[in-house]
Motif scaffolding. Structure first.
Motif, PDB file in Angstrom:
ATOM      1  N   LEU A  42       0.852  -1.182   0.000  1.00 11.45           N
ATOM      2  CA  LEU A  42       0.000   0.000   0.000  1.00 11.45           C
ATOM      3  C   LEU A  42       0.891   1.235   0.000  1.00 11.45           C
ATOM      4  CD1 LEU A  42      -3.058   0.646   0.182  1.00 11.45           C
ATOM      5  CD2 LEU A  42      -2.721   0.965   2.638  1.00 11.45           C
ATOM      6  N   SER A  43       0.675   2.153  -0.944  1.00  8.58           N
ATOM      7  CA  SER A  43       1.529   3.342  -1.031  1.00  8.58           C
ATOM      8  C   SER A  43       1.225   4.300   0.107  1.00  8.58           C
ATOM      9  CB  SER A  43       1.322   4.059  -2.364  1.00  8.58           C
ATOM     10  OG  SER A  43       0.067   4.704  -2.403  1.00  8.58           O
ATOM     11  N   LYS A  44       2.224   5.074   0.515  1.00  5.17           N
ATOM     12  CA  LYS A  44       2.023   6.082   1.557  1.00  5.17           C
ATOM     13  C   LYS A  44       1.024   7.137   1.093  1.00  5.17           C
ATOM     14  CE  LYS A  44       6.424   5.741   4.002  1.00  5.17           C
ATOM     15  NZ  LYS A  44       7.627   6.475   4.449  1.00  5.17           N
ATOM     16  N   ARG A  45       1.084   7.473  -0.188  1.00  2.40           N
ATOM     17  CA  ARG A  45       0.178   8.478  -0.712  1.00  2.40           C
ATOM     18  C   ARG A  45      -1.274   8.008  -0.603  1.00  2.40           C
ATOM     19  NH1 ARG A  45       1.109  12.746  -4.046  1.00  2.40           N
ATOM     20  NH2 ARG A  45       3.231  12.003  -4.407  1.00  2.40           N
ATOM     21  N   GLY A  46      -1.525   6.746  -0.995  1.00  2.00           N
ATOM     22  CA  GLY A  46      -2.880   6.204  -0.916  1.00  2.00           C
ATOM     23  C   GLY A  46      -3.362   6.085   0.522  1.00  2.00           C
ATOM     24  N   LEU A  47      -2.468   5.632   1.406  1.00  3.19           N
ATOM     25  CA  LEU A  47      -2.827   5.496   2.815  1.00  3.19           C
ATOM     26  C   LEU A  47      -3.133   6.867   3.420  1.00  3.19           C
ATOM     27  CD1 LEU A  47      -3.077   3.708   5.362  1.00  3.19           C
ATOM     28  CD2 LEU A  47      -0.642   4.117   5.752  1.00  3.19           C
ATOM     29  N   SER A  48      -2.301   7.858   3.119  1.00  3.11           N
ATOM     30  CA  SER A  48      -2.507   9.209   3.651  1.00  3.11           C
ATOM     31  C   SER A  48      -3.830   9.787   3.178  1.00  3.11           C
ATOM     32  CB  SER A  48      -1.356  10.129   3.230  1.00  3.11           C
ATOM     33  OG  SER A  48      -0.138   9.699   3.786  1.00  3.11           O
ATOM     34  N   PHE A  49      -4.167   9.541   1.913  1.00  3.03           N
ATOM     35  CA  PHE A  49      -5.429  10.046   1.384  1.00  3.03           C
ATOM     36  C   PHE A  49      -6.603   9.445   2.146  1.00  3.03           C
ATOM     37  CE2 PHE A  49      -9.100   9.483  -1.425  1.00  3.03           C
ATOM     38  CZ  PHE A  49      -9.342  10.798  -1.783  1.00  3.03           C
ATOM     39  N   ALA A  50      -6.600   8.127   2.315  1.00  4.94           N
ATOM     40  CA  ALA A  50      -7.705   7.448   2.997  1.00  4.94           C
ATOM     41  C   ALA A  50      -7.833   7.913   4.445  1.00  4.94           C
ATOM     42  CB  ALA A  50      -7.500   5.937   2.946  1.00  4.94           C
ATOM     43  N   LEU A  51      -6.698   8.045   5.133  1.00  7.46           N
ATOM     44  CA  LEU A  51      -6.739   8.443   6.544  1.00  7.46           C
ATOM     45  C   LEU A  51      -7.175   9.903   6.705  1.00  7.46           C
ATOM     46  CD1 LEU A  51      -3.514   6.718   7.920  1.00  7.46           C
ATOM     47  CD2 LEU A  51      -5.868   5.919   8.017  1.00  7.46           C
ATOM     48  N   THR A  52      -6.757  10.755   5.785  1.00  7.28           N
ATOM     49  CA  THR A  52      -7.172  12.157   5.843  1.00  7.28           C
ATOM     50  C   THR A  52      -8.671  12.281   5.612  1.00  7.28           C
ATOM     51  OG1 THR A  52      -5.010  12.897   5.048  1.00  7.28           O
ATOM     52  CG2 THR A  52      -6.828  14.462   4.882  1.00  7.28           C
ATOM     53  N   GLU A  53      -9.178  11.571   4.602  1.00  2.63           N
ATOM     54  CA  GLU A  53     -10.614  11.604   4.323  1.00  2.63           C
ATOM     55  C   GLU A  53     -11.420  11.042   5.496  1.00  2.63           C
ATOM     56  OE1 GLU A  53     -12.282  12.857   1.434  1.00  2.63           O
ATOM     57  OE2 GLU A  53     -10.299  13.785   1.466  1.00  2.63           O
ATOM     58  N   ALA A  54     -10.907   9.991   6.120  1.00  2.57           N
ATOM     59  CA  ALA A  54     -11.605   9.410   7.268  1.00  2.57           C
ATOM     60  C   ALA A  54     -11.683  10.408   8.416  1.00  2.57           C
ATOM     61  CB  ALA A  54     -10.888   8.135   7.718  1.00  2.57           C
ATOM     62  N   LEU A  55     -10.579  11.115   8.678  1.00  2.00           N
ATOM     63  CA  LEU A  55     -10.575  12.094   9.759  1.00  2.00           C
ATOM     64  C   LEU A  55     -11.555  13.232   9.477  1.00  2.00           C
ATOM     65  CD1 LEU A  55      -9.356  13.003  12.437  1.00  2.00           C
ATOM     66  CD2 LEU A  55      -7.601  14.227  11.151  1.00  2.00           C
ATOM     67  N   VAL A  56     -11.613  13.682   8.228  1.00  2.00           N
ATOM     68  CA  VAL A  56     -12.548  14.740   7.856  1.00  2.00           C
ATOM     69  C   VAL A  56     -13.992  14.287   8.082  1.00  2.00           C
ATOM     70  CG1 VAL A  56     -13.465  16.073   5.925  1.00  2.00           C
ATOM     71  CG2 VAL A  56     -10.997  15.856   6.216  1.00  2.00           C
ATOM     72  N   CYS A  57     -14.307  13.061   7.662  1.00  2.00           N
ATOM     73  CA  CYS A  57     -15.666  12.526   7.833  1.00  2.00           C
ATOM     74  C   CYS A  57     -16.070  12.479   9.305  1.00  2.00           C
ATOM     75  CB  CYS A  57     -15.760  11.126   7.225  1.00  2.00           C
ATOM     76  SG  CYS A  57     -15.707  11.087   5.423  1.00  2.00           S
ATOM     77  N   VAL A  58     -15.162  11.995  10.148  1.00  2.00           N
ATOM     78  CA  VAL A  58     -15.469  11.881  11.574  1.00  2.00           C
ATOM     79  C   VAL A  58     -15.534  13.258  12.225  1.00  2.00           C
ATOM     80  CG1 VAL A  58     -14.592  11.029  13.782  1.00  2.00           C
ATOM     81  CG2 VAL A  58     -14.519   9.553  11.759  1.00  2.00           C
ATOM     82  N   ALA A  59     -14.598  14.141  11.847  1.00  2.00           N
ATOM     83  CA  ALA A  59     -14.542  15.480  12.446  1.00  2.00           C
ATOM     84  C   ALA A  59     -15.817  16.274  12.170  1.00  2.00           C
ATOM     85  CB  ALA A  59     -13.328  16.240  11.918  1.00  2.00           C
ATOM     86  N   GLU A  60     -16.456  16.014  11.033  1.00  2.00           N
ATOM     87  CA  GLU A  60     -17.688  16.722  10.681  1.00  2.00           C
ATOM     88  C   GLU A  60     -18.881  16.256  11.504  1.00  2.00           C
ATOM     89  OE1 GLU A  60     -18.107  16.049   6.521  1.00  2.00           O
ATOM     90  OE2 GLU A  60     -16.828  17.746   5.953  1.00  2.00           O
ATOM     91  N   ARG A  61     -18.764  15.062  12.118  1.00  2.00           N
ATOM     92  CA  ARG A  61     -19.925  14.472  12.803  1.00  2.00           C
ATOM     93  C   ARG A  61     -19.770  14.348  14.308  1.00  2.00           C
ATOM     94  NH1 ARG A  61     -19.389  12.915   7.776  1.00  2.00           N
ATOM     95  NH2 ARG A  61     -21.264  12.541   6.501  1.00  2.00           N
ATOM     96  N   VAL A  62     -18.552  14.511  14.825  1.00  2.00           N
ATOM     97  CA  VAL A  62     -18.336  14.341  16.257  1.00  2.00           C
ATOM     98  C   VAL A  62     -19.037  15.454  17.026  1.00  2.00           C
ATOM     99  CG1 VAL A  62     -16.188  15.685  16.267  1.00  2.00           C
ATOM    100  CG2 VAL A  62     -16.588  13.937  18.030  1.00  2.00           C
ATOM    101  N   THR A  63     -19.625  15.092  18.164  1.00  2.00           N
ATOM    102  CA  THR A  63     -20.263  16.071  19.023  1.00  2.00           C
ATOM    103  C   THR A  63     -19.203  16.979  19.630  1.00  2.00           C
ATOM    104  OG1 THR A  63     -22.016  14.497  19.571  1.00  2.00           O
ATOM    105  CG2 THR A  63     -21.739  16.384  21.047  1.00  2.00           C
ATOM    106  N   GLN A  64     -19.412  18.282  19.516  1.00  2.00           N
ATOM    107  CA  GLN A  64     -18.403  19.236  19.967  1.00  2.00           C
ATOM    108  C   GLN A  64     -18.729  19.748  21.360  1.00  2.00           C
ATOM    109  OE1 GLN A  64     -17.372  22.278  17.061  1.00  2.00           O
ATOM    110  NE2 GLN A  64     -18.137  20.982  15.400  1.00  2.00           N
ATOM    111  N   ASP A  65     -18.071  19.189  22.350  1.00  2.00           N
ATOM    112  CA  ASP A  65     -18.156  19.715  23.702  1.00  2.00           C
ATOM    113  C   ASP A  65     -16.833  19.452  24.389  1.00  2.00           C
ATOM    114  OD1 ASP A  65     -18.119  17.064  24.742  1.00  2.00           O
ATOM    115  OD2 ASP A  65     -20.289  16.923  24.527  1.00  2.00           O
ATOM    116  N   PHE A  66     -16.712  19.863  25.649  1.00  2.00           N
ATOM    117  CA  PHE A  66     -15.414  19.791  26.321  1.00  2.00           C
ATOM    118  C   PHE A  66     -14.966  18.358  26.589  1.00  2.00           C
ATOM    119  CE2 PHE A  66     -18.465  19.600  29.741  1.00  2.00           C
ATOM    120  CZ  PHE A  66     -17.877  18.797  30.708  1.00  2.00           C
TER     121      PHE A  66
END
Length: 331
Positions: free
Chosen positions: A104-128
């Motif tokens: 698995l290329s680093k570029r492909g892995l980085s893309f998948a992990l970045t997209e995953a973080l964006v997806c989760v960050a958009e949905r996580v409940t924001q509190d302390f």
């Protein structure tokens, strides 16, 4: 494009350095101003190192099989992507076992992990109390994953929707799913089992393993890229405590260590002392951008297997330091 960007960054670094030098030459006193000068100098060093990375990346051709340490790669990537997280939301990464990826290329892995973080960050409940907990392990051989590397993002918030799952699934060698377990949503990424299978002996590209302990993100990326270009596999630590833990797990495999002397938690002197307590002859390069560290770094109390390298440095300086140290210790 990378050549033009490299030239532009070189000019910015030179301009930052020129301004810092002029301010330092004409000002004495206020500690806040001195800190600003030091920040300008740090930015100049960072730009110079990024330029080095760009040049190395632009010169890369096709490579053979290269092992990726999954835990280290994930931590390194996400440490540079903290700006993607909402305010007050933290991400912690727990690697339950050491996993190496080969196909698995680093570029492909980085893309998948970045997209995953964006997806989760958009949905996580924001509190302390918000936290995204990522675990890395192999799936059970009895489960659908069949022993493949699995990354599970657990958080409080809405589950990732079908459209985003479809986009994520288009990354080669990556499978995704989303579910709700109790109070938490789970995003699961499963990497192709072939990615973690060790290549056949005829295909192996054995590369010496080096420990890199550096707390500054840009410098860490630059030095890691240089080491990889010189033929090393790199295990990265972001502070002294993490460096000690990383060395303890694989101390018999390391053939070299690069240790920043100024780090949080445990400083570089403590890291070197910990390494020396168990391995007396491992070649170690002590690094620092502070001239006050140079004497201690070079003297090293008679440590013949240690040397000092002043930051910032380029790949030619790094290669010379490694070659000189190996020649002195007879490696």
């Amino acid at each position: 494009m990378s050549e033009k960007l490299s030239i532009r960054m070189e000019r910015i670094a030179a301009e930052l350095e020129r301004n810092a030098s002029q301010i330092r030459a004409n000002f004495r006193g206020d500690s806040a101003i001195v800190e600003r000068i030091q920040e300008l100098e740090r930015l100049s060093s960072s730009f110079a190192c990024l330029n080095e990375v760009l040049q190395l990346d632009a010169s890369k051709g096709s490579h053979g099989i290269e092992a990726i340490e999954l835990g280290s790669e994930v931590r390194e990537l996400y440490s540079s992507l903290k700006s993607l997280l909402p305010p007050r939301v933290e991400l912690d990464v727990e690697a339950l076992e050491d996993i190496r990826l080969y196909s698995l290329s680093k570029r492909g892995l980085s893309f998948a992990l970045t997209e995953a973080l964006v997806c989760v960050a958009e949905r996580v409940t924001q509190d302390f109390k918000s936290r995204i907990h990522l675990t890395i392990e192999r799936g059970s051989s009895r489960s659908a994953e069949g022993g493949c590397p699995v990354l599970r993002y657990s958080y409080t918030g809405e589950p990732v929707g079908k459209a985003d799952l479809l986009a994520l699934s288009k990354t080669p060698h990556v499978g995704v799913s989303s579910e709700v377990e109790g109070m938490h949503s789970i995003l699961t990424i499963v990497l192709d089992c072939d990615a973690s299978k060790h290549p056949a002996p005829s295909e192996q590209n054995e590369r010496p393993l080096v420990l890199l302990a550096e707390d500054e993100g840009v410098l860490r990326l630059a030095i890691r890229t240089m080491l990889e270009s010189l033929g090393y596999d790199v295990v990265v630590a972001e502070d002294g405590a993490e460096a000690i833990d990383a060395f303890a797990r694989r101390k018999s495999e390391f053939q070299l260590a690069l240790v920043d002397l100024q780090m949080p938690e445990v400083d570089g002197y403590g890291v070197v002392a910990s390494i020396r307590a168990s391995v007396e002859d491992l070649p170690i390069i002590r690094m620092s951008g502070d001239s006050n560290d140079e004497l201690g770094g070079m003297a090293a109390e008679g440590d013949e297997c240690s040397s000092f390298l002043s930051k910032p440095f380029g790949i030619s300086d790094l290669k010379l330091a490694i070659d000189s140290l190996h020649q002195r210790v007879g490696v």
